[in-house]
Scaffold this motif. Structure first.
Motif, PDB file in Angstrom:
ATOM      1  N   THR A 187       0.842  -1.184   0.000  1.00 58.59           N
ATOM      2  CA  THR A 187       0.000   0.000   0.000  1.00 58.59           C
ATOM      3  C   THR A 187       0.882   1.240   0.000  1.00 58.59           C
ATOM      4  O   THR A 187       2.032   1.210   0.434  1.00 58.59           O
ATOM      5  CB  THR A 187      -0.945   0.018   1.221  1.00 58.59           C
ATOM      6  OG1 THR A 187      -0.162  -0.025   2.405  1.00 58.59           O
ATOM      7  CG2 THR A 187      -1.912  -1.155   1.182  1.00 58.59           C
TER       8      THR A 187
ATOM      9  N   THR B 294      -4.602   1.263  -1.498  1.00 56.62           N
ATOM     10  CA  THR B 294      -5.030   1.192  -0.103  1.00 56.62           C
ATOM     11  C   THR B 294      -5.669  -0.178   0.134  1.00 56.62           C
ATOM     12  O   THR B 294      -6.021  -0.891  -0.812  1.00 56.62           O
ATOM     13  CB  THR B 294      -6.037   2.305   0.245  1.00 56.62           C
ATOM     14  OG1 THR B 294      -7.160   2.216  -0.639  1.00 56.62           O
ATOM     15  CG2 THR B 294      -5.403   3.684   0.109  1.00 56.62           C
ATOM     16  N   GLU B 295      -5.818  -0.531   1.409  1.00 54.80           N
ATOM     17  CA  GLU B 295      -6.459  -1.803   1.778  1.00 54.80           C
ATOM     18  C   GLU B 295      -7.241  -1.591   3.058  1.00 54.80           C
ATOM     19  O   GLU B 295      -6.764  -0.939   3.989  1.00 54.80           O
ATOM     20  CB  GLU B 295      -5.402  -2.891   1.965  1.00 54.80           C
ATOM     21  CG  GLU B 295      -5.957  -4.275   2.274  1.00 54.80           C
ATOM     22  CD  GLU B 295      -6.150  -4.546   3.758  1.00 54.80           C
ATOM     23  OE1 GLU B 295      -7.046  -5.341   4.108  1.00 54.80           O
ATOM     24  OE2 GLU B 295      -5.420  -3.955   4.565  1.00 54.80           O
TER      25      GLU B 295
ATOM     26  N   TYR C 215      -8.829  -4.273  -1.489  1.00 53.01           N
ATOM     27  CA  TYR C 215      -7.802  -3.358  -1.990  1.00 53.01           C
ATOM     28  C   TYR C 215      -8.432  -2.385  -2.968  1.00 53.01           C
ATOM     29  O   TYR C 215      -9.356  -2.739  -3.705  1.00 53.01           O
ATOM     30  CB  TYR C 215      -6.687  -4.133  -2.706  1.00 53.01           C
ATOM     31  CG  TYR C 215      -5.797  -4.897  -1.772  1.00 53.01           C
ATOM     32  CD1 TYR C 215      -4.573  -4.381  -1.368  1.00 53.01           C
ATOM     33  CD2 TYR C 215      -6.174  -6.142  -1.300  1.00 53.01           C
ATOM     34  CE1 TYR C 215      -3.752  -5.081  -0.498  1.00 53.01           C
ATOM     35  CE2 TYR C 215      -5.357  -6.859  -0.437  1.00 53.01           C
ATOM     36  CZ  TYR C 215      -4.155  -6.315  -0.043  1.00 53.01           C
ATOM     37  OH  TYR C 215      -3.345  -7.015   0.816  1.00 53.01           O
TER      38      TYR C 215
END
Length: 131
Positions: free
Chosen positions: A4, A42-43, A48
């Protein structure tokens, strides 16, 4: 190693030939060549999100690892996509009838290297980590 983060493109090799092999028309290839995209990954809770931002077009895909999903490519083609994680790599396989394309994103502490392959044509783009 975190996959990320935010990444800014600093180098591109053979991308026009890759897009040509993928069937992208000359006008869209010219726009892609001029773009210097920023990617943010991002997660949250196993989902994700990969955002690609440029002056020409922004795209966003959200996915769970290993689960196929419908995707619209940046040039408007529809495909079935699956993304898996292998160590410090995200491997994205797109089925775009009748072809397939693979993007492998390899992460290190300070950069992401994306390798794009379709029809035996390979391109590479390198992004520096900016966040």
């Amino acid at each position: 190693m975190s996959i990320t983060g935010k990444f800014e493109m600093i180098k591109s090799e053979n991308f026009d030939d890759y897009l040509k092999a993928a069937g992208v028309n000359i006008a869209k290839r010219a726009a892609a060549a001029a773009a210097k995209p920023t990617i943010e990954i991002t997660e949250a809770d196993g989902v994700y999100t990969l955002k690609t931002m440029s002056i020409f077009k922004n795209t966003t895909i959200s996915f769970k690892l290993g689960e196929e999903f419908d995707e619209e490519t940046a040039d408007g083609r529809q495909c079935k996509t699956t993304i898996v994680k292998d160590g410090n790599k995200l491997i994205q396989n797109q089925k775009i009838d009748p072809d397939e394309a693979t993007t492998t994103r390899e992460f290190s502490d300070d950069e992401m290297k994306a390798t794009f392959t379709t029809k035996d044509v390979t391109a590479t783009r390198v992004y520096k980590r900016i966040g």
